[in-house]
Write a protein that holds these residues in place. Structure first.
Motif, PDB file in Angstrom:
ATOM      1  N   LEU A  45       0.857  -1.183   0.000  1.00  0.00           N
ATOM      2  CA  LEU A  45       0.000   0.000   0.000  1.00  0.00           C
ATOM      3  C   LEU A  45       0.891   1.230   0.000  1.00  0.00           C
ATOM      4  O   LEU A  45       1.864   1.291   0.754  1.00  0.00           O
ATOM      5  N   ALA A  46       0.587   2.190  -0.867  1.00  0.00           N
ATOM      6  CA  ALA A  46       1.321   3.458  -0.884  1.00  0.00           C
ATOM      7  C   ALA A  46       0.330   4.581  -1.134  1.00  0.00           C
ATOM      8  O   ALA A  46      -0.570   4.441  -1.958  1.00  0.00           O
ATOM      9  N   THR A  47       0.487   5.665  -0.381  1.00  0.00           N
ATOM     10  CA  THR A  47      -0.332   6.853  -0.611  1.00  0.00           C
ATOM     11  C   THR A  47       0.591   8.059  -0.709  1.00  0.00           C
ATOM     12  O   THR A  47       1.686   8.067  -0.151  1.00  0.00           O
ATOM     13  N   ASN A  48       0.129   9.084  -1.403  1.00  0.00           N
ATOM     14  CA  ASN A  48       0.868  10.339  -1.548  1.00  0.00           C
ATOM     15  C   ASN A  48      -0.040  11.477  -1.120  1.00  0.00           C
ATOM     16  O   ASN A  48      -1.054  11.730  -1.764  1.00  0.00           O
ATOM     17  N   GLY A  49       0.321  12.132  -0.038  1.00  0.00           N
ATOM     18  CA  GLY A  49      -0.456  13.259   0.458  1.00  0.00           C
ATOM     19  C   GLY A  49      -1.448  12.845   1.521  1.00  0.00           C
ATOM     20  O   GLY A  49      -1.886  11.702   1.604  1.00  0.00           O
ATOM     21  N   ILE A  50      -1.790  13.811   2.339  1.00  0.00           N
ATOM     22  CA  ILE A  50      -2.660  13.547   3.481  1.00  0.00           C
ATOM     23  C   ILE A  50      -4.082  13.185   3.042  1.00  0.00           C
ATOM     24  O   ILE A  50      -4.751  12.400   3.707  1.00  0.00           O
ATOM     25  N   VAL A  51      -4.528  13.703   1.905  1.00  0.00           N
ATOM     26  CA  VAL A  51      -5.877  13.377   1.428  1.00  0.00           C
ATOM     27  C   VAL A  51      -5.963  11.896   1.072  1.00  0.00           C
ATOM     28  O   VAL A  51      -6.919  11.213   1.472  1.00  0.00           O
ATOM     29  N   GLU A  52      -4.972  11.375   0.358  1.00  0.00           N
ATOM     30  CA  GLU A  52      -4.966   9.944   0.021  1.00  0.00           C
ATOM     31  C   GLU A  52      -4.868   9.081   1.269  1.00  0.00           C
ATOM     32  O   GLU A  52      -5.529   8.043   1.366  1.00  0.00           O
ATOM     33  N   LEU A  53      -4.034   9.501   2.222  1.00  0.00           N
ATOM     34  CA  LEU A  53      -3.894   8.734   3.459  1.00  0.00           C
ATOM     35  C   LEU A  53      -5.208   8.732   4.229  1.00  0.00           C
ATOM     36  O   LEU A  53      -5.638   7.695   4.739  1.00  0.00           O
ATOM     37  N   ARG A  54      -5.863   9.876   4.314  1.00  0.00           N
ATOM     38  CA  ARG A  54      -7.168   9.956   4.990  1.00  0.00           C
ATOM     39  C   ARG A  54      -8.177   9.041   4.294  1.00  0.00           C
ATOM     40  O   ARG A  54      -8.893   8.277   4.955  1.00  0.00           O
TER      41      ARG A  54
END
Length: 65
Positions: A45-54
């Motif tokens: 799993l990989a996310t970029n930015g706080i919006v994706e993580l949220r």
């Protein structure tokens, strides 16, 4: 002093994670955070930015009770 600040940030994240409190989990995160979950040596799993993580945290919330 810096060590105590980092320790508090980590403890806050763990407590918020265990309480399913997404707002508090993200409280100390930078807007441009890059998050990777690594299992058995592989990124699953990989996310970029706080919006994706949220968004990921909100989607995963239902997997845990």
């Amino acid at each position: 002093m810096r060590h105590e600040i980092y320790q508090k940030i980590i403890e806050n994240y763990i407590d918020a994670y265990n309480s399913f409190d997404i707002d508090r989990m993200l409280l100390d995160m930078h807007d441009d955070i890059k998050f990777e979950n690594i299992s058995n040596g592989e990124i699953n799993l990989a996310t970029n930015g706080i919006v994706e993580l949220r968004n990921q945290a909100e989607q995963a919330r239902h997997l845990f009770k």
